[in-house]
Design a protein around this motif. Structure first.
Motif, PDB file in Angstrom:
ATOM      1  N   ILE A 108      35.704  32.654  35.888  1.00 57.18           N
ATOM      2  CA  ILE A 108      35.842  33.277  37.206  1.00 57.18           C
ATOM      3  C   ILE A 108      37.295  33.371  37.648  1.00 57.18           C
ATOM      4  CG2 ILE A 108      35.448  32.866  39.670  1.00 57.18           C
ATOM      5  CD1 ILE A 108      32.606  32.198  39.063  1.00 57.18           C
ATOM      6  N   LEU A 109      38.052  32.274  37.514  1.00 56.85           N
ATOM      7  CA  LEU A 109      39.449  32.297  37.960  1.00 56.85           C
ATOM      8  C   LEU A 109      40.247  33.333  37.180  1.00 56.85           C
ATOM      9  CD1 LEU A 109      40.216  28.496  38.509  1.00 56.85           C
ATOM     10  CD2 LEU A 109      39.655  30.241  40.207  1.00 56.85           C
ATOM     11  N   GLN A 110      39.958  33.462  35.890  1.00 56.43           N
ATOM     12  CA  GLN A 110      40.655  34.462  35.094  1.00 56.43           C
ATOM     13  C   GLN A 110      40.296  35.869  35.556  1.00 56.43           C
ATOM     14  OE1 GLN A 110      40.420  33.961  30.819  1.00 56.43           O
ATOM     15  NE2 GLN A 110      40.702  36.161  30.465  1.00 56.43           N
ATOM     16  N   GLU A 111      39.018  36.092  35.859  1.00 53.06           N
ATOM     17  CA  GLU A 111      38.589  37.397  36.340  1.00 53.06           C
ATOM     18  C   GLU A 111      39.260  37.741  37.676  1.00 53.06           C
ATOM     19  OE1 GLU A 111      34.359  38.223  36.299  1.00 53.06           O
ATOM     20  OE2 GLU A 111      34.085  36.816  34.650  1.00 53.06           O
ATOM     21  N   LEU A 112      39.369  36.756  38.556  1.00 57.72           N
ATOM     22  CA  LEU A 112      40.031  36.988  39.839  1.00 57.72           C
ATOM     23  C   LEU A 112      41.493  37.344  39.633  1.00 57.72           C
ATOM     24  CD1 LEU A 112      38.558  34.042  41.961  1.00 57.72           C
ATOM     25  CD2 LEU A 112      37.871  36.433  42.043  1.00 57.72           C
ATOM     26  N   ALA A 113      42.159  36.617  38.724  1.00 54.22           N
ATOM     27  CA  ALA A 113      43.582  36.863  38.479  1.00 54.22           C
ATOM     28  C   ALA A 113      43.815  38.218  37.821  1.00 54.22           C
ATOM     29  CB  ALA A 113      44.150  35.750  37.598  1.00 54.22           C
ATOM     30  N   ASN A 114      42.817  38.721  37.097  1.00 53.01           N
ATOM     31  CA  ASN A 114      42.958  40.004  36.410  1.00 53.01           C
ATOM     32  C   ASN A 114      42.815  41.199  37.355  1.00 53.01           C
ATOM     33  OD1 ASN A 114      43.431  38.828  33.928  1.00 53.01           O
ATOM     34  ND2 ASN A 114      41.284  38.914  33.285  1.00 53.01           N
ATOM     35  N   ALA A 115      42.465  40.952  38.612  1.00 52.17           N
ATOM     36  CA  ALA A 115      42.326  42.032  39.598  1.00 52.17           C
ATOM     37  C   ALA A 115      43.118  41.661  40.841  1.00 52.17           C
ATOM     38  CB  ALA A 115      40.850  42.262  39.933  1.00 52.17           C
ATOM     39  N   PRO A 116      44.468  41.705  40.770  1.00 49.76           N
ATOM     40  CA  PRO A 116      45.305  41.183  41.869  1.00 49.76           C
ATOM     41  C   PRO A 116      45.122  41.905  43.195  1.00 49.76           C
ATOM     42  CG  PRO A 116      46.632  42.373  40.248  1.00 49.76           C
ATOM     43  CD  PRO A 116      45.279  42.195  39.639  1.00 49.76           C
ATOM     44  N   LEU A 117      44.877  43.216  43.168  1.00 52.56           N
ATOM     45  CA  LEU A 117      44.690  43.941  44.425  1.00 52.56           C
ATOM     46  C   LEU A 117      43.399  43.505  45.116  1.00 52.56           C
ATOM     47  CD1 LEU A 117      45.848  47.554  43.492  1.00 52.56           C
ATOM     48  CD2 LEU A 117      47.023  45.905  44.954  1.00 52.56           C
ATOM     49  N   SER A 118      42.333  43.413  44.342  1.00 47.11           N
ATOM     50  CA  SER A 118      41.066  42.936  44.913  1.00 47.11           C
ATOM     51  C   SER A 118      41.202  41.501  45.390  1.00 47.11           C
ATOM     52  CB  SER A 118      39.941  43.036  43.874  1.00 47.11           C
ATOM     53  OG  SER A 118      39.649  44.381  43.568  1.00 47.11           O
ATOM     54  N   LEU A 119      41.866  40.662  44.599  1.00 47.22           N
ATOM     55  CA  LEU A 119      42.059  39.261  44.980  1.00 47.22           C
ATOM     56  C   LEU A 119      42.868  39.160  46.267  1.00 47.22           C
ATOM     57  CD1 LEU A 119      41.791  36.248  44.381  1.00 47.22           C
ATOM     58  CD2 LEU A 119      43.824  36.433  42.935  1.00 47.22           C
ATOM     59  N   GLY A 120      43.929  39.954  46.373  1.00 53.03           N
ATOM     60  CA  GLY A 120      44.724  39.950  47.599  1.00 53.03           C
ATOM     61  C   GLY A 120      43.926  40.415  48.798  1.00 53.03           C
ATOM     62  N   SER A 121      43.091  41.409  48.604  1.00 48.49           N
ATOM     63  CA  SER A 121      42.271  41.926  49.693  1.00 48.49           C
ATOM     64  C   SER A 121      41.308  40.866  50.213  1.00 48.49           C
ATOM     65  CB  SER A 121      41.498  43.157  49.204  1.00 48.49           C
ATOM     66  OG  SER A 121      40.670  43.665  50.226  1.00 48.49           O
ATOM     67  N   TYR A 122      40.611  40.189  49.307  1.00 53.34           N
ATOM     68  CA  TYR A 122      39.649  39.168  49.734  1.00 53.34           C
ATOM     69  C   TYR A 122      40.347  37.922  50.271  1.00 53.34           C
ATOM     70  CZ  TYR A 122      35.565  41.672  48.037  1.00 53.34           C
ATOM     71  OH  TYR A 122      34.560  42.597  47.870  1.00 53.34           O
TER      72      TYR A 122
END
Length: 300
Positions: A10-24
């Motif tokens: 999960i953490l890797q998946e979150l890091a692989n989508a920085p724009l989505s991660l920043g948004s959430y």
């Protein structure tokens, strides 16, 4: 090797989508900031940047942005005493309808992020998927951001906890015991790898939104409307708890019953303390205990 969607990824998946991660991340901050300093300039700015990042990351579409603006205005105006009572009542009805639509993911324009896909936490539990929703959390953010005052300061929190702890402990025992007795769940002690992400998701994106709608909005208004009657609060509590249970119809009859009983617990905590934080905390602790100590989300 672990496939995408497994807890250890999960953490890797979150890091692989920085724009989505920043948004959430900014969405989470905007909600949490309500208890730091409830200033619309602070949480509103964080939300605006979250939405802009969400638009670029395609988590939010322009039509969803329009729905958010409309919902925000209705929430603000329904609590604003400058408007006529009739207008505020009509806006309140609109707030309710839009809240239900956002909570049930019925409005277009949102691409909620699935970060865990049909994973089985234990051998005898049903598969579990986790979405980082963008639409549902807006219900909690706007209803609480424009609504009655929230707890501020150590004394207010201490006073609330003293009142709610006996209710919470008794209620959790009843709900867990009922779930075991109905064979909806079994004891299953674990500490999932995704627990830190789950905590933020469940507390700020789920519990805050559900409690803001069912207790902070529906039950608050029903309590006020029926307070002149000796049976008013009981009727309000039972009605909203039943609606809360029915809102969980996708889990089947057993889940509706358990959610209704849990709704009685959350609603009573809210009535006793007159604080939305009491029901949010009770809701979150029940969910946390369910995840850590019982089959999750249910037995096969």
């Amino acid at each position: 090797s672990p496939r995408p969607g497994k807890p250890e990824m999960i953490l890797q998946e979150l890091a692989n989508a920085p724009l989505s991660l920043g948004s959430y991340t900014l969405l989470l901050f905007s909600i949490a900031s309500l208890w730091i300093h409830r200033n619309p300039q602070i949480w509103g700015t964080a939300l605006l940047v979250a939405l802009l990042l969400g638009l670029v990351a395609e988590r939010v579409q322009p039509v969803g942005f329009g729905a958010i603006v409309a919902f925000a205005f209705c929430c603000y105006a329904s609590w604003n005493g400058r408007y006529s009572k009739a207008f505020r009542i009509s806006l309140g009805a609109t707030v309710l309808l839009l809240s239900i639509a956002l909570t049930a993911h019925l409005l277009p324009g949102f691409n909620n992020w699935r970060i865990l896909d049909s994973f089985t936490l234990s051998e005898n539990s049903t598969p579990y998927s986790m979405f980082l929703n963008f639409d549902q959390p807006l219900v909690g953010l706007f209803l609480l951001g424009f609504g009655p005052p929230l707890l501020m300061g150590r004394k207010q929190w201490s006073d609330m906890l003293k009142l709610v702890m006996p209710i919470m402990l008794t209620g959790l025992t009843i709900v867990y015991g009922l779930a075991l007795g109905m064979q909806y769940a079994a004891i299953d002690i674990k500490f999932p790898a995704f627990f830190p992400v789950w905590v933020l998701h469940n507390l700020l994106l789920t519990c805050v939104a559900e409690e803001a709608l069912f207790r902070g909005f529906l039950q608050r208004h029903l309590d006020s409307s029926l307070e002149r009657y000796p049976w008013g609060k009981m009727t309000s509590l039972a009605t909203v708890s039943l609606l809360f249970g029915l809102a969980h119809f996708q889990g089947g009859a057993a889940y509706i019953l358990l959610a209704t009983v849990a709704g009685l617990l959350y609603g009573y905590a809210f009535q006793k303390t007159k604080r939305i934080e009491a029901s949010i905390l009770t809701h979150f602790l029940l969910n946390t205990g369910h995840l850590l100590f019982f089959t999750y989300p249910s037995l096969l």
